[in-house]
Enzyme design. Sequence first.
Site: not given
Length: 374
Positions: A21, A115-116
Site C-alpha cells: 500500500d 496505489d495498492e
Amino acid sequence: MPQPEQLISGTAMQRKIVHVDMDAFYASVEQRDDPHLRGKPVVVAWKGKRSVVCAASYEARQFGIRSAMPAISAERLCPEAIFVPPDFTRYKAASQAVREIFQQHTDAIEPLSLDEAYLDVTENKSNLPTATLVAKTIRRQIWEQLNLTASAGVAPNKFLAKIASDWKKPNGQFVIQPHEVQAFLLPLPVGRIPGVGRVTESRMAQVGIKTVGDIYAMEMFTLEEHFGRYGSRLYELARGIDHNPVVSNRVRKQISAEDTFPDDLPLEECEVHIRRLAEKVWAASRENARGAKTVGLKLKTKEFISLTRNLSLTIPVSSCEELATIGLALCRRVDLGPRQLFRLVGVGLSNFQSGAEIASPLFSCEDDVDANNN
C-alpha cells in the site's frame, strides 16, 4: 485454547501473500515532483463547494484532514494547506512504475487501485528465501527508484495481509506468521476488520461483540441471525480463514467503488460521496483504457437492504463529471422518503467496449477543473 492450525486451513497456510500500500500516494507524488511541497500540508483536491479531498499528505493529516472530506472542511481545519488539483496521468505513470517493480518478483499481482495491490510470492522470481525479504526488497526498490514510500503486510492470506499493511504505516512493514495468527487476531477490535465501519461496529457492540475474539466465540448461525450472509464471512475471518486467491491479469467486467459511512446518512448527504467515488472509478477505468456504457449506483439502507439503479448509454461515458452527474441522477430515482438513512453508497461502470468501439472522450477528469475528485 484453539491451535493455529484450527485458524487457518492447510491450503491457506501454504500461501505467502504480500499487500503493498503506497503511503499517501497522490500527495506523495506531488511532494516528490515539487520540492516546495515537501514537509508541508498538501491536499490533493480542487477547491470549491462541491469538491472533496482525494488525498492528504501526512503533514495535512495532523490537522484532521482525511480523504473523502469536503475540501471546504479541509480548508477550515488547515487554512495554510496547499491545495493541488489531481493529475491522474502522473499518478498512473507512478503506479505503472511500481507495478514493474512487482513484476520483477512475481506475476501473481492483483491491483486493487493505483496505489495498492496483492502479491502472491509463495514462489518468487527473485529467488528470495522469504516473503518478508521479498516485501522488504520491493519497498527498498520503490524508494530507491521512484523516491516514494510504501507500507507492506505479509501473511498467509489476503485478509491478514491487508490488516498487516496498515499496522506500521507510513513506510513500515508487518509480518503475521502462520503460528502467530491466533495471538494477533483475536484481541483486535472489530473495527480492524476490512469493511467493518462504525455503523457495523455499533451494531456488533449491541450484541456484545467488541473484539475479533468475541466473534470467534459465537456460533455461525448466531452471526448469520444478526448479520445475514456476512455473518458466515465474519465466522471465517475470526478464524483467520480467507481462501480468496490472488487473481491477476483479469479482464474486469465492472469497475466500482463504495463507501461505508461512519454514521448513517440521509440521501441528500450522499452527493459528496458519489462525486468522490465517481472520481475513483473514473481513474480506474482510465487505467484500463476502455470505455463503459453502463453506470450503476448502489445504496444500502441502515437496515442492510441493498438497492441498485443502472443507466445504459448509446456511447461510453466521456468524463468523470458525466459519470458523477449520472450517478446523482440515479440517486434521485431512489424514493424512500426523507427519513430513510443509508449506510453505504457505491458507484460503478460496466458494459465495457473494446478500443475500436470507444468514441474519443471530449475531456478527461484531470482537464476539467470544475469536476469533483476522488
